[in-house]
Design a protein around this motif. Sequence first.
Motif, mmCIF file in Angstrom:
data_model
loop_
_atom_site.group_PDB
_atom_site.id
_atom_site.type_symbol
_atom_site.label_atom_id
_atom_site.label_comp_id
_atom_site.label_asym_id
_atom_site.label_seq_id
_atom_site.Cartn_x
_atom_site.Cartn_y
_atom_site.Cartn_z
ATOM 1 N N THR A 1 -5.598 3.841 5.990
ATOM 2 C CA THR A 1 -4.929 2.222 6.232
ATOM 3 C C THR A 1 -6.452 1.695 5.247
ATOM 4 O O THR A 1 -6.955 2.045 4.819
ATOM 5 C CB THR A 1 -5.245 1.283 7.281
ATOM 6 N N MET A 2 -5.404 1.530 3.573
ATOM 7 C CA MET A 2 -6.210 0.509 2.812
ATOM 8 C C MET A 2 -6.064 -0.871 2.830
ATOM 9 O O MET A 2 -4.191 -1.278 3.064
ATOM 10 C CB MET A 2 -5.733 1.678 1.259
ATOM 11 N N THR B 1 0.563 -1.535 0.280
ATOM 12 C CA THR B 1 0.144 0.185 -0.116
ATOM 13 C C THR B 1 1.036 1.302 0.141
ATOM 14 O O THR B 1 1.860 1.179 0.527
ATOM 15 C CB THR B 1 -1.023 -0.113 0.914
ATOM 16 N N TYR B 2 0.241 2.104 -0.274
ATOM 17 C CA TYR B 2 1.022 3.886 -0.791
ATOM 18 C C TYR B 2 0.151 4.673 0.053
ATOM 19 O O TYR B 2 -1.325 4.173 -0.900
ATOM 20 C CB TYR B 2 1.463 4.154 -2.427
ATOM 21 N N TYR B 3 0.216 5.447 0.899
ATOM 22 C CA TYR B 3 -0.285 6.716 0.630
ATOM 23 C C TYR B 3 0.051 8.600 1.206
ATOM 24 O O TYR B 3 1.378 8.334 0.010
ATOM 25 C CB TYR B 3 -0.279 6.637 1.909
ATOM 26 N N GLY B 4 -1.137 9.168 0.290
ATOM 27 C CA GLY B 4 -0.991 10.418 0.309
ATOM 28 C C GLY B 4 -0.689 10.864 1.604
ATOM 29 O O GLY B 4 -0.734 10.608 2.371
ATOM 30 N N ASN B 5 0.066 12.162 2.107
ATOM 31 C CA ASN B 5 1.076 12.182 2.765
ATOM 32 C C ASN B 5 -0.009 13.345 3.914
ATOM 33 O O ASN B 5 0.101 13.252 4.789
ATOM 34 C CB ASN B 5 1.631 13.505 2.345
ATOM 35 N N SER B 6 -1.181 13.565 3.381
ATOM 36 C CA SER B 6 -2.313 14.213 4.281
ATOM 37 C C SER B 6 -2.535 13.180 5.079
ATOM 38 O O SER B 6 -3.754 13.852 6.301
ATOM 39 C CB SER B 6 -3.043 15.594 2.722
#
Length: 126
Positions: A69-70, A58-63
């Motif tokens: 959680t995906m 998984t990868y996330y935007g900074n905000s």
Amino acid sequence: EVQLVESGGGQVQPGGSLRLSCAVSGVSFDDYVIAWFRQAPGKDREGVSCITTQDGETYYGNSVKGRFTMSGDNAKRIVYLEMNSLKAEDTAVYYCAAGNYVYPWLGWQSNDFPSWGQGTQVTVSS
């Protein structure tokens, strides 16, 4: 043809939680990268998170790092977005998107995803 159907949006108070779901059909689930984007009125579409369904990375935007959680259920062909510690600035329409030529470790943006759901509204307000 990829079909994506989001659900789970609604209104919640600041500090609350919501879980969004995206049901994927029409294609081999394991071959795709699935992402969540959001768009607030008057703002550009923003990448929230994405998952490589083959390995669950998984990868996330900074905000949203540390709050969202995906995850994915390959057997059910559903991806989820668990959103905690929600803030007013998380208010937006949330979209699920799919693409099979996406390499998120190199970066990811909305133009990488040709298939989109209809969106679900999330409103964070007291």
